[in-house]
Enzyme design. Structure first.
Site, PDB file in Angstrom:
ATOM      1  N   GLU A   2      -5.190  -8.606   0.909  1.00  0.00           N
ATOM      2  CA  GLU A   2      -5.786  -8.264   2.201  1.00  0.00           C
ATOM      3  C   GLU A   2      -7.251  -7.953   1.984  1.00  0.00           C
ATOM      4  OE1 GLU A   2      -4.046  -5.094   4.607  1.00  0.00           O
ATOM      5  OE2 GLU A   2      -2.028  -5.718   4.042  1.00  0.00           O
ATOM      6  N   GLU A   5       0.823  -1.223   0.000  1.00  0.00           N
ATOM      7  CA  GLU A   5       0.000   0.000   0.000  1.00  0.00           C
ATOM      8  C   GLU A   5       0.853   1.267   0.000  1.00  0.00           C
ATOM      9  OE1 GLU A   5      -2.855  -0.035   3.163  1.00  0.00           O
ATOM     10  OE2 GLU A   5      -3.897  -1.774   2.386  1.00  0.00           O
TER      11      GLU A   5
HETATM   12  C1  BGP Z   1      -4.026  -2.066   5.688  1.00  0.00           C
HETATM   13  C2  BGP Z   1      -2.602  -2.318   6.090  1.00  0.00           C
HETATM   14  C3  BGP Z   1      -2.433  -3.131   7.309  1.00  0.00           C
HETATM   15  C4  BGP Z   1      -3.564  -3.101   8.311  1.00  0.00           C
HETATM   16  C5  BGP Z   1      -4.945  -2.987   7.698  1.00  0.00           C
HETATM   17  C6  BGP Z   1      -6.069  -2.647   8.625  1.00  0.00           C
HETATM   18  O1  BGP Z   1      -4.131  -0.780   5.174  1.00  0.00           O
HETATM   19  O2  BGP Z   1      -1.851  -2.920   5.062  1.00  0.00           O
HETATM   20  O3  BGP Z   1      -1.178  -2.856   7.842  1.00  0.00           O
HETATM   21  O4  BGP Z   1      -3.297  -2.467   9.448  1.00  0.00           O
HETATM   22  O5  BGP Z   1      -4.979  -2.058   6.661  1.00  0.00           O
HETATM   23  O6  BGP Z   1      -6.194  -1.273   8.810  1.00  0.00           O
HETATM   24  P1  BGP Z   1      -6.057  -0.549  10.187  1.00  0.00           P
HETATM   25  O7  BGP Z   1      -4.967  -1.229  10.908  1.00  0.00           O
HETATM   26  O8  BGP Z   1      -5.731   0.865   9.886  1.00  0.00           O
HETATM   27  O9  BGP Z   1      -7.389  -0.696  10.865  1.00  0.00           O
END
Ligand code: BGP
Length: 458
Positions: free
Chosen positions: A360, A162
């Site tokens: 993801e 990302e």
């Molecule tokens: C994505 C990332 C992760 C993770 C996930 C969940 O953007 O790759 O690292 O953390 O999101 O989001 P958050 O942790 O901000 O709730």
């Protein structure tokens, strides 16, 4: 109805070094920022207190096995491997990553490795981070070292996770260090990240390794409020800025001409060198990881732009709250499963149907203890979330989209940046006090789905 997936479909999950491993010798921007502003982190929990993967990697890999993973993505910490970013390699870090990679392979779980997941070594940030081209070179050296050390056993590499997020967080919207708000600096950071990506791809190709190299992008489909041309234009610009600023260079080897023209007309283009174009063209990938959490809904602006205000993406659109949208209230993100299908169709129709997988997808929920039944979290809402997304993914595959796997965020509740442990995402519950791990209902559901390579849904 039974939803069956193609043979050898990748079932697994993703995580990252900084969010799971725990403290290390090399400082990152997160350690530095947390030491100065712990109040910016939920309940004052920082990146030292993560899910102890550094100590418990063997147990955790056993748990991955129990979840019937055939693949698993995590990242290497640049700061752990090379504490000052450019100098000596830390032999203990090499041992650690060797053990993890070997154990995954031994357990029949294919390791997917990301080289950079938001965790800039502080020594590199001190010289300007991604604003400095020397950091691009330091990253390329780090990537090359990783390929040399682990490339015989890691066959799926990702240059960045990302990459738009550190741009947004660090240089536009103040949710990552260095908390700058400045579009042109943001554009420079994004541009240099693309150059760093391309240099790593070049190094990988030059080494003639047996595997493949790609990138993981969070693609956020931009839906206009209506088909009115002003709304459609607003959605198009949001798409250019947040998706195509990375998607086009890595798949087509060049930036969208209208993005370049737009930034040029507002004098926001980063400084380019004549040879950059060749480098970017060489950064075309073998495999795309798609992270999908939420759509972006936009409309044309309700009010005129104040030309005295600093230039921002929002000069071109307003966010739109679609009536009746389904929300995940804990994270504040809309849940819209058809988005996953729209992404795949866009890749199929406009980008030559590249090899891709969902790298993801997931749902962070607060206070999951309230769902404990007989000692186990019954996260039926997560099973619902996954199965809905999988039905749309299945539809995409049945219509010819080249999607070869599905990874969830994430296998164990982990540290989520500024949200720390507020929202939990894991298939496995983590007790923060005791570090005890307990499989949730969704973990059992996923294990069965992976084993059968299919699931049933009405
Ligand atoms: C994505 C990332 C992760 C993770 C996930 C969940 O953007 O790759 O690292 O953390 O999101 O989001 P958050 O942790 O901000 O709730």
């Amino acid at each position: 109805m039974k939803y069956a997936f193609p043979d050898n479909f990748w079932w697994g999950s993703a995580s990252s070094a900084l969010q799971t491993e725990g403290a290390r010798e090399g400082e990152t921007t997160w350690d530095y920022w947390f030491a100065r502003e712990p109040n910016r982190f939920h309940n004052g929990v920082g990146p030292q207190q993560t899910s102890t993967f550094y100590q418990n990697w063997k147990t955790d890999i056993q748990l991955l096995k129990q979840l019937n993973h055939n693949s698993f993505r995590t990242s290497i910490s640049w700061a752990r491997l090379i504490p000052d970013g450019i100098g000596e390699v830390n032999p203990e870090a090499v041992d650690f990553y060797n053990q993890v990679i070997d154990e995954l392979n031994e357990q029949g779980i294919t390791p997917f490795i990301t080289l950079f997941h938001f965790d800039m070594p502080m020594a590199m940030q001190e010289i300007g981070g991604w604003e400095n081209r020397d950091v691009v070179d330091a990253y390329a050296r780090y990537a090359q070292i990783c390929f040399e050390l682990f490339g015989d056993r890691v066959l799926h590499w990702f240059t960045f996770n990302e990459p738009i997020v550190p741009v947004e967080g660090g240089y536009l919207y103040d949710f990552h260090y260095p908390n700058v708000v400045d579009f042109r600096r943001a554009a420079t950071v994004a541009y240099h990240t693309v150059l760093a990506h391309a240099k790593a791809v070049q190094a990988y190709r030059a080494g003639h390794y047996a595997g493949e190299i790609g990138i993981v992008l969070n693609l956020t489909p931009s839906y206009p409020r209506s088909q009115n041309p002003a709304d459609v234009k607003a959605a198009h610009i949001a798409d250019l800025m947040f998706n195509r600023s990375f998607l086009d260079p890595v798949l087509r080897g060049e930036y969208p001409a209208d993005l370049v023209a737009l930034l040029k007309s507002y004098d926001q283009l980063p400084a380019c060198k004549p040879e950059d174009g060749f480098l970017i063209a060489e950064g075309k990938i073998d495999l795309l990881g798609v992270n999908y959490y939420q759509p972006r809904r936009v409309k044309c602006r309700d009010s005129a732009v104040n030309p005295q205000a600093p230039f921002m993406p929002e000069w071109f659109f307003d966010n739109y709250e679609m009536p009746g949208r389904k929300m995940n209230p804990y994270r504040g993100w809309e849940i819209y499963a058809p988005g996953i299908y729209d992404i795949l169709v866009n890749l199929r129709d406009n980008y030559g149907n590249p090899r891709c997988f969902i790298s993801e997808n997931g749902m962070g929920v607060e206070n999951e203890q309230r769902f404990i039944e007989n000692g186990q979290i019954n996260d039926h809402y997560r099973i619902e979330f996954i199965s809905e997304h999988l039905t749309w993914l299945h539809k995409g595959i049945s219509e010819g989209c080249n999607c070869i796997g599905y990874h969830m965020w994430t296998f164990i509740d982990n540290w989520s940046w500024c949200n720390a442990y507020k929202n939990r995402y894991g298939f496995i519950q983590l007790d923060l006090e005791t570090q005890q791990r307990t499989i949730k209902k969704s973990g059992e559901w996923f294990a069965a789905t992976a084993l059968n390579n299919s699931f049933e849904k009405e």
